[in-house]
Design a protein around this motif. Sequence first.
Motif, PDB file in Angstrom:
ATOM      1  N   ASP A  51       0.833  -1.202   0.000  1.00 57.73           N
ATOM      2  CA  ASP A  51       0.000   0.000   0.000  1.00 57.73           C
ATOM      3  C   ASP A  51       0.869   1.253   0.000  1.00 57.73           C
ATOM      4  O   ASP A  51       0.581   2.220  -0.702  1.00 57.73           O
ATOM      5  CB  ASP A  51      -0.928  -0.018   1.217  1.00 57.73           C
ATOM      6  N   ARG A  52       1.947   1.225   0.776  1.00 55.69           N
ATOM      7  CA  ARG A  52       2.858   2.368   0.825  1.00 55.69           C
ATOM      8  C   ARG A  52       3.507   2.609  -0.541  1.00 55.69           C
ATOM      9  O   ARG A  52       3.643   3.743  -0.998  1.00 55.69           O
ATOM     10  CB  ARG A  52       3.933   2.114   1.887  1.00 55.69           C
ATOM     11  N   ARG A  53       3.907   1.517  -1.209  1.00 54.18           N
ATOM     12  CA  ARG A  53       4.507   1.648  -2.535  1.00 54.18           C
ATOM     13  C   ARG A  53       3.495   2.196  -3.538  1.00 54.18           C
ATOM     14  O   ARG A  53       3.817   3.042  -4.373  1.00 54.18           O
ATOM     15  CB  ARG A  53       5.018   0.293  -3.008  1.00 54.18           C
ATOM     16  N   LEU A  65       1.304   6.791  -6.910  1.00 57.25           N
ATOM     17  CA  LEU A  65       0.231   7.743  -7.196  1.00 57.25           C
ATOM     18  C   LEU A  65       0.667   9.186  -6.937  1.00 57.25           C
ATOM     19  O   LEU A  65       0.239  10.101  -7.629  1.00 57.25           O
ATOM     20  CB  LEU A  65      -0.996   7.431  -6.348  1.00 57.25           C
ATOM     21  N   ALA A  66       1.527   9.374  -5.945  1.00 52.68           N
ATOM     22  CA  ALA A  66       1.994  10.719  -5.613  1.00 52.68           C
ATOM     23  C   ALA A  66       3.144  11.172  -6.512  1.00 52.68           C
ATOM     24  O   ALA A  66       3.600  12.306  -6.412  1.00 52.68           O
ATOM     25  CB  ALA A  66       2.429  10.770  -4.148  1.00 52.68           C
ATOM     26  N   GLY A  67       3.630  10.270  -7.380  1.00 53.71           N
ATOM     27  CA  GLY A  67       4.712  10.630  -8.288  1.00 53.71           C
ATOM     28  C   GLY A  67       6.086  10.551  -7.659  1.00 53.71           C
ATOM     29  O   GLY A  67       7.043  11.095  -8.202  1.00 53.71           O
ATOM     30  N   ARG A  68       6.201   9.901  -6.527  1.00 50.34           N
ATOM     31  CA  ARG A  68       7.500   9.744  -5.876  1.00 50.34           C
ATOM     32  C   ARG A  68       8.127   8.428  -6.306  1.00 50.34           C
ATOM     33  O   ARG A  68       7.421   7.469  -6.629  1.00 50.34           O
ATOM     34  CB  ARG A  68       7.339   9.721  -4.359  1.00 50.34           C
ATOM     35  N   PRO A  69       9.457   8.346  -6.296  1.00 51.31           N
ATOM     36  CA  PRO A  69      10.092   7.064  -6.622  1.00 51.31           C
ATOM     37  C   PRO A  69       9.843   6.056  -5.504  1.00 51.31           C
ATOM     38  O   PRO A  69       9.802   6.415  -4.333  1.00 51.31           O
ATOM     39  CB  PRO A  69      11.581   7.404  -6.733  1.00 51.31           C
ATOM     40  N   VAL A  70       9.663   4.822  -5.885  1.00 52.53           N
ATOM     41  CA  VAL A  70       9.451   3.760  -4.902  1.00 52.53           C
ATOM     42  C   VAL A  70      10.829   3.273  -4.467  1.00 52.53           C
ATOM     43  O   VAL A  70      11.556   2.667  -5.227  1.00 52.53           O
ATOM     44  CB  VAL A  70       8.627   2.602  -5.504  1.00 52.53           C
ATOM     45  N   ARG A  71      11.172   3.580  -3.244  1.00 52.32           N
ATOM     46  CA  ARG A  71      12.478   3.185  -2.712  1.00 52.32           C
ATOM     47  C   ARG A  71      12.265   2.256  -1.541  1.00 52.32           C
ATOM     48  O   ARG A  71      11.343   2.415  -0.761  1.00 52.32           O
ATOM     49  CB  ARG A  71      13.257   4.416  -2.212  1.00 52.32           C
TER      50      ARG A  71
END
Length: 67
Positions: free
Chosen positions: A39-41, A46-52
Amino acid sequence: MSITQQYLLDAYRARSLGEPVPPAPGTHDRRVAPQRRGDRRFRAVLAGRPVRHRFGAALDRWRRRPT
């Protein structure tokens, strides 16, 4: 009231009413953790942030640190 006391109260009430007893606290914790991570990923995408990954990011910082 602690979580254990609440569970015991709910179990007693369920038994007296002939209903199934609720699962003990912590029974499904191992299944919930990966779902929360997914869910966090998803929210990051959706927010346009890189998934780290936190662990991977920490390893990258450790590898790049000056010696």
